[in-house]
Design a protein around this motif. Structure first.
Motif, PDB file in Angstrom:
ATOM      1  N   ARG A   1      -3.509  18.504  35.919  1.00 53.09           N
ATOM      2  CA  ARG A   1      -2.777  18.786  35.152  1.00 53.09           C
ATOM      3  C   ARG A   1      -1.373  19.454  35.859  1.00 53.09           C
ATOM      4  O   ARG A   1      -0.381  18.878  35.796  1.00 53.09           O
ATOM      5  CB  ARG A   1      -3.206  20.286  34.376  1.00 53.09           C
ATOM      6  CG  ARG A   1      -4.540  19.966  33.660  1.00 53.09           C
ATOM      7  CD  ARG A   1      -5.044  20.875  32.741  1.00 53.09           C
ATOM      8  NE  ARG A   1      -5.691  20.576  31.768  1.00 53.09           N
ATOM      9  CZ  ARG A   1      -6.269  20.931  30.733  1.00 53.09           C
ATOM     10  NH1 ARG A   1      -5.733  22.552  30.328  1.00 53.09           N
ATOM     11  NH2 ARG A   1      -7.147  20.912  29.999  1.00 53.09           N
TER      12      ARG A   1
ATOM     13  N   ASP B   1      -5.147  22.257  23.376  1.00 49.00           N
ATOM     14  CA  ASP B   1      -5.324  22.513  24.900  1.00 49.00           C
ATOM     15  C   ASP B   1      -5.149  21.099  25.503  1.00 49.00           C
ATOM     16  O   ASP B   1      -5.977  20.249  25.775  1.00 49.00           O
ATOM     17  CB  ASP B   1      -6.641  22.852  25.484  1.00 49.00           C
ATOM     18  CG  ASP B   1      -6.484  23.112  26.681  1.00 49.00           C
ATOM     19  OD1 ASP B   1      -5.598  23.358  27.468  1.00 49.00           O
ATOM     20  OD2 ASP B   1      -7.564  22.830  27.498  1.00 49.00           O
TER      21      ASP B   1
ATOM     22  N   ILE C   1       0.686  19.607  30.830  1.00 52.89           N
ATOM     23  CA  ILE C   1       1.485  20.628  30.483  1.00 52.89           C
ATOM     24  C   ILE C   1       2.785  20.471  30.318  1.00 52.89           C
ATOM     25  O   ILE C   1       3.517  21.265  30.042  1.00 52.89           O
ATOM     26  CB  ILE C   1       1.160  22.104  31.765  1.00 52.89           C
ATOM     27  CG1 ILE C   1       1.613  21.372  32.952  1.00 52.89           C
ATOM     28  CG2 ILE C   1      -0.268  22.669  31.520  1.00 52.89           C
ATOM     29  CD1 ILE C   1       3.139  21.515  33.429  1.00 52.89           C
TER      30      ILE C   1
ATOM     31  N   SER D   1      -3.072  26.642  24.592  1.00 54.98           N
ATOM     32  CA  SER D   1      -3.175  27.227  25.776  1.00 54.98           C
ATOM     33  C   SER D   1      -2.342  26.271  26.826  1.00 54.98           C
ATOM     34  O   SER D   1      -2.392  25.296  26.673  1.00 54.98           O
ATOM     35  CB  SER D   1      -4.610  27.499  26.435  1.00 54.98           C
ATOM     36  OG  SER D   1      -5.322  26.312  26.650  1.00 54.98           O
ATOM     37  N   THR D   2      -1.551  26.959  27.495  1.00 55.15           N
ATOM     38  CA  THR D   2      -0.808  26.087  28.835  1.00 55.15           C
ATOM     39  C   THR D   2      -0.425  27.382  30.020  1.00 55.15           C
ATOM     40  O   THR D   2      -0.640  28.443  29.796  1.00 55.15           O
ATOM     41  CB  THR D   2       0.350  25.809  28.076  1.00 55.15           C
ATOM     42  OG1 THR D   2       1.119  24.791  28.954  1.00 55.15           O
ATOM     43  CG2 THR D   2       1.367  26.377  27.431  1.00 55.15           C
ATOM     44  N   ILE D   3       0.415  26.949  30.751  1.00 56.92           N
ATOM     45  CA  ILE D   3       0.939  27.832  31.768  1.00 56.92           C
ATOM     46  C   ILE D   3       1.940  28.728  31.233  1.00 56.92           C
ATOM     47  O   ILE D   3       2.673  28.461  30.074  1.00 56.92           O
ATOM     48  CB  ILE D   3       1.474  27.073  32.953  1.00 56.92           C
ATOM     49  CG1 ILE D   3       2.851  26.279  32.533  1.00 56.92           C
ATOM     50  CG2 ILE D   3       0.357  26.412  33.455  1.00 56.92           C
ATOM     51  CD1 ILE D   3       3.342  25.481  33.708  1.00 56.92           C
TER      52      ILE D   3
ATOM     53  N   TYR E   1      -3.957  30.092  33.244  1.00 59.06           N
ATOM     54  CA  TYR E   1      -3.409  29.787  31.870  1.00 59.06           C
ATOM     55  C   TYR E   1      -3.045  30.896  30.863  1.00 59.06           C
ATOM     56  O   TYR E   1      -3.542  31.975  31.219  1.00 59.06           O
ATOM     57  CB  TYR E   1      -4.144  28.703  31.144  1.00 59.06           C
ATOM     58  CG  TYR E   1      -3.973  27.180  31.391  1.00 59.06           C
ATOM     59  CD1 TYR E   1      -3.574  26.654  32.458  1.00 59.06           C
ATOM     60  CD2 TYR E   1      -4.381  26.506  30.201  1.00 59.06           C
ATOM     61  CE1 TYR E   1      -3.187  25.224  32.210  1.00 59.06           C
ATOM     62  CE2 TYR E   1      -4.015  24.991  30.150  1.00 59.06           C
ATOM     63  CZ  TYR E   1      -3.582  24.568  31.513  1.00 59.06           C
ATOM     64  OH  TYR E   1      -3.297  23.073  31.501  1.00 59.06           O
TER      65      TYR E   1
END
Length: 217
Positions: free
Chosen positions: A6, A134, A138, A163-165, A194
């Protein structure tokens, strides 16, 4: 698929089911069968949420989709789909590239590189009340493709959880009108943190996850 994981490019560290809290705590958190029996596949960039994180997500989904006619679509989030109660799972769908679940009633083979090129696409257009997303990567480019899928599948005013950074906050707002949530997911095999995002007022994601240290600590 790209060989890189990722972000950043790191070697995947597999963990036993105990690292995910799969057995529960014997009180408020039940055993999670999916986490107990399913290993992540590094070639598909699979990273499972912890049992407690999945529990928070499931409670939100089952609250949003409480009505018997409501439906939720899970885009690259099989751990959450397979953790639903039987009645809600029976009217939900699991979109994923991993064909190990192709025998499941709700499975749709999904490749984000063909955002609306999945089986029975026209029949599924605009039929979902909620999507949970998800992606395996990213980048904005990948999120744009998932956004195309989500908007194709959702009813007007449909709900989105993803969800991600934290660094993706800007385009999460731009693409999906999603805001960062207080509850941050625990993903034991990821080396960085995350954030959850949602375009609705979330109860389960509005509190701190006790598995994640306070950012002020």
């Amino acid at each position: 698929r790209e060989p890189c994981l990722r972000w950043p490019c790191v070697e995947m560290v597999f963990a036993e089911s105990s690292a995910f809290g799969a057995e529960g705590d014997g009180e408020t958190l039940k055993k999670n069968r999916f986490l107990s029996t399913t290993r992540e596949d590094e070639h598909l960039n699979q990273y499972w949420y912890s049992n407690r994180s999945i529990d928070a997500m499931v409670r939100d989904v089952e609250r949003v989709c409480a009505a018997e006619e409501s439906r939720c679509c899970f885009l690259s989030t099989p751990s959450v789909y397979f953790s639903l109660s039987k009645p809600v799972r029976a009217r939900s769908w699991c979109f994923d590239l991993d064909e190990q679940w192709q025998g499941d009633r709700g499975f749709v083979r999904y490749d984000f590189n063909a955002p609306i090129g999945f089986p029975n696409a026209e029949a599924l257009r605009g039929t979902f009340d909620m999507v949970v997303i998800d992606p395996p990567f990213i980048t904005r480019e990948v999120w744009e493709k998932y956004t195309t899928t989500a908007k194709f599948l959702l009813k007007p005013d449909g709900k989105v959880m993803g969800s991600t950074i934290a660094e993706n906050k800007g385009f999460m707002k731009e693409l999906l009108n999603c805001e960062p949530q207080t509850f941050m997911p625990s993903i034991p095999t990821l080396v960085y943190q995350y954030r959850f995002y949602a375009n609705y007022a979330s109860e389960s994601l509005g509190v701190q996850n006790p598995e994640i240290p306070d950012e002020d600590d």
